[in-house]
Design a protein around this motif. Structure first.
Motif, PDB file in Angstrom:
ATOM      1  N   LYS A   1       7.175  -8.653  13.140  1.00 59.11           N
ATOM      2  CA  LYS A   1       7.387  -7.206  13.072  1.00 59.11           C
ATOM      3  C   LYS A   1       8.005  -6.794  11.742  1.00 59.11           C
ATOM      4  N   ILE A   2       8.830  -7.642  11.179  1.00 58.56           N
ATOM      5  CA  ILE A   2       9.424  -7.356   9.869  1.00 58.56           C
ATOM      6  C   ILE A   2       8.358  -7.412   8.783  1.00 58.56           C
ATOM      7  N   MET A   3       7.522  -8.429   8.838  1.00 56.83           N
ATOM      8  CA  MET A   3       6.481  -8.627   7.819  1.00 56.83           C
ATOM      9  C   MET A   3       5.400  -7.556   7.886  1.00 56.83           C
TER      10      MET A   3
ATOM     11  N   ASP B   1       0.457  -6.726   6.207  1.00 53.92           N
ATOM     12  CA  ASP B   1       0.075  -6.416   4.832  1.00 53.92           C
ATOM     13  C   ASP B   1      -1.101  -7.290   4.419  1.00 53.92           C
ATOM     14  N   GLN B   2      -2.015  -6.719   3.671  1.00 50.93           N
ATOM     15  CA  GLN B   2      -3.209  -7.440   3.244  1.00 50.93           C
ATOM     16  C   GLN B   2      -2.990  -8.252   1.969  1.00 50.93           C
ATOM     17  N   GLY B   3      -1.835  -8.172   1.374  1.00 49.35           N
ATOM     18  CA  GLY B   3      -1.568  -8.935   0.152  1.00 49.35           C
ATOM     19  C   GLY B   3      -2.083  -8.208  -1.074  1.00 49.35           C
ATOM     20  N   GLY B   4      -1.988  -8.874  -2.189  1.00 49.80           N
ATOM     21  CA  GLY B   4      -2.441  -8.262  -3.433  1.00 49.80           C
ATOM     22  C   GLY B   4      -1.388  -7.411  -4.114  1.00 49.80           C
ATOM     23  N   HIS B   5      -0.268  -7.184  -3.438  1.00 49.51           N
ATOM     24  CA  HIS B   5       0.823  -6.391  -4.012  1.00 49.51           C
ATOM     25  C   HIS B   5       2.157  -7.024  -3.667  1.00 49.51           C
ATOM     26  N   MET B   6       3.125  -6.721  -4.505  1.00 51.06           N
ATOM     27  CA  MET B   6       4.511  -6.967  -4.145  1.00 51.06           C
ATOM     28  C   MET B   6       5.161  -5.596  -4.192  1.00 51.06           C
ATOM     29  N   TYR B   7       6.271  -5.446  -3.535  1.00 52.54           N
ATOM     30  CA  TYR B   7       6.919  -4.147  -3.437  1.00 52.54           C
ATOM     31  C   TYR B   7       8.300  -4.255  -4.061  1.00 52.54           C
ATOM     32  N   GLU B   8       8.438  -3.521  -5.154  1.00 56.81           N
ATOM     33  CA  GLU B   8       9.630  -3.603  -5.988  1.00 56.81           C
ATOM     34  C   GLU B   8      10.542  -2.426  -5.662  1.00 56.81           C
ATOM     35  N   CYS B   9      11.757  -2.722  -5.271  1.00 59.97           N
ATOM     36  CA  CYS B   9      12.732  -1.676  -4.952  1.00 59.97           C
ATOM     37  C   CYS B   9      13.633  -1.432  -6.155  1.00 59.97           C
ATOM     38  N   SER B  10      14.059  -0.194  -6.268  1.00 63.07           N
ATOM     39  CA  SER B  10      15.035   0.161  -7.300  1.00 63.07           C
ATOM     40  C   SER B  10      16.056   1.083  -6.649  1.00 63.07           C
ATOM     41  N   ARG B  11      17.178   1.221  -7.323  1.00 63.99           N
ATOM     42  CA  ARG B  11      18.192   2.138  -6.800  1.00 63.99           C
ATOM     43  C   ARG B  11      18.643   3.062  -7.915  1.00 63.99           C
ATOM     44  N   TYR B  12      18.790   4.314  -7.531  1.00 61.53           N
ATOM     45  CA  TYR B  12      19.293   5.351  -8.428  1.00 61.53           C
ATOM     46  C   TYR B  12      20.733   5.605  -8.008  1.00 61.53           C
ATOM     47  N   VAL B  13      21.651   5.378  -8.919  1.00 66.08           N
ATOM     48  CA  VAL B  13      23.083   5.487  -8.629  1.00 66.08           C
ATOM     49  C   VAL B  13      23.662   6.620  -9.480  1.00 66.08           C
ATOM     50  N   TRP B  14      24.461   7.485  -8.866  1.00 65.73           N
ATOM     51  CA  TRP B  14      25.115   8.550  -9.620  1.00 65.73           C
ATOM     52  C   TRP B  14      26.532   8.750  -9.136  1.00 65.73           C
ATOM     53  N   TRP B  15      27.334   9.363  -9.984  1.00 65.54           N
ATOM     54  CA  TRP B  15      28.704   9.720  -9.639  1.00 65.54           C
ATOM     55  C   TRP B  15      29.118  10.899 -10.502  1.00 65.54           C
ATOM     56  N   ASP B  16      30.273  11.474 -10.183  1.00 65.83           N
ATOM     57  CA  ASP B  16      30.794  12.637 -10.901  1.00 65.83           C
ATOM     58  C   ASP B  16      29.754  13.760 -10.948  1.00 65.83           C
TER      59      ASP B  16
ATOM     60  N   SER C   1       5.889  -7.731   1.399  1.00 70.37           N
ATOM     61  CA  SER C   1       5.114  -6.804   2.233  1.00 70.37           C
ATOM     62  C   SER C   1       5.731  -5.405   2.153  1.00 70.37           C
ATOM     63  N   LYS C   2       4.872  -4.413   2.346  1.00 74.45           N
ATOM     64  CA  LYS C   2       5.312  -3.021   2.309  1.00 74.45           C
ATOM     65  C   LYS C   2       6.309  -2.744   3.433  1.00 74.45           C
ATOM     66  N   ARG C   3       6.046  -3.293   4.603  1.00 74.44           N
ATOM     67  CA  ARG C   3       6.941  -3.053   5.742  1.00 74.44           C
ATOM     68  C   ARG C   3       8.340  -3.588   5.465  1.00 74.44           C
ATOM     69  N   MET C   4       8.430  -4.736   4.817  1.00 77.63           N
ATOM     70  CA  MET C   4       9.742  -5.292   4.465  1.00 77.63           C
ATOM     71  C   MET C   4      10.487  -4.321   3.556  1.00 77.63           C
ATOM     72  N   ALA C   5       9.778  -3.784   2.557  1.00 73.44           N
ATOM     73  CA  ALA C   5      10.397  -2.828   1.633  1.00 73.44           C
ATOM     74  C   ALA C   5      10.822  -1.561   2.360  1.00 73.44           C
ATOM     75  N   MET C   6       9.990  -1.079   3.290  1.00 72.82           N
ATOM     76  CA  MET C   6      10.328   0.143   4.019  1.00 72.82           C
ATOM     77  C   MET C   6      11.527  -0.060   4.938  1.00 72.82           C
TER      78      MET C   6
ATOM     79  N   ASP D   1       4.725   2.195  10.832  1.00 78.10           N
ATOM     80  CA  ASP D   1       4.946   2.242   9.381  1.00 78.10           C
ATOM     81  C   ASP D   1       5.126   3.665   8.854  1.00 78.10           C
ATOM     82  N   GLU D   2       4.320   4.601   9.317  1.00 79.90           N
ATOM     83  CA  GLU D   2       4.397   5.984   8.808  1.00 79.90           C
ATOM     84  C   GLU D   2       5.763   6.601   9.087  1.00 79.90           C
ATOM     85  N   VAL D   3       6.271   6.396  10.288  1.00 76.43           N
ATOM     86  CA  VAL D   3       7.577   6.948  10.674  1.00 76.43           C
ATOM     87  C   VAL D   3       8.679   6.265   9.869  1.00 76.43           C
ATOM     88  N   LEU D   4       8.571   4.965   9.716  1.00 71.24           N
ATOM     89  CA  LEU D   4       9.558   4.201   8.959  1.00 71.24           C
ATOM     90  C   LEU D   4       9.595   4.641   7.498  1.00 71.24           C
TER      91      LEU D   4
END
Length: 176
Positions: A40-42, A45-60, A75-80, A130-133
């Motif tokens: 369920k976590i995985m 996914d059909q493969g062919g992609h990796m899913y790269e996460c980034s974070r936007y951090v702000w303060w003040d 997998s996309k689901r793991m990233a979501m 997936d859509e709701v997630l």
């Protein structure tokens, strides 16, 4: 040796064997539950992609901000799932800092509706489609923007194509 001790040993051996059988069944059941969760976590996914996460951090009040790479998933689901968890945690941090409750800043109706309108819960969110997630992960993060949080972190992801060289193509390169 006492003949009764052999019978006693046989009974102990039988009890130990029965206990091992129960333990094996329990471990087997635990493994199948764990395997089901991993599937369920995985996702599928059909493969062919990796899913790269980034974070936007702000303060003040965004006077200072930066984006940085975070984790990568196969997998996309793991990233979501990761986004849903991390953006929910960021919103909960904001709530703690402001002394507000989830219901004070999140609604399940209107323009900025959040569905499900609850903090991330692993077992519950594992069952979401997936859509709701995906929508939840984006919208729970956007709540920090809508509420004009003076500081925070929002997580995002993007698909990165795995354009790899096939073995046949490499052979042509190496042989030329």
């Amino acid at each position: 040796q006492d003949p009764g001790s052999k019978a006693n040993f046989g009974a102990e051996s039988l009890a130990a064997s029965a206990a091992m059988t129960v333990l094996k069944r329990t471990c087997s059941a635990d493994l199948s539950v764990r395997d089901a969760k991993i599937r369920k976590i995985m996702g599928c996914d059909q493969g062919g992609h990796m899913y790269e996460c980034s974070r936007y951090v702000w303060w003040d009040k965004r006077a200072h901000a930066f984006s940085e790479p975070d984790r990568k998933f196969s997998s996309k689901r793991m990233a979501m799932l990761y986004l849903a968890k991390m953006n929910s945690a960021s919103l909960e941090d904001f709530l703690k800092e402001t002394g507000k409750q989830w219901a004070d800043v999140c609604s399940d109706t209107g323009v900025y509706a959040l569905s499900p309108n609850v903090p991330f819960d692993f077992d519950e969110f594992l069952e979401l489609p997936d859509e709701v997630l995906e929508d939840y992960g984006k919208e729970v993060g956007n709540t920090l923007n809508v509420r004009k949080a003076p500081r925070g972190t929002i997580y995002r992801y993007q698909a990165v194509a795995l354009a790899t060289t096939e073995v046949q193509e490499l052979c042509q390169i190496l042989e030329s």
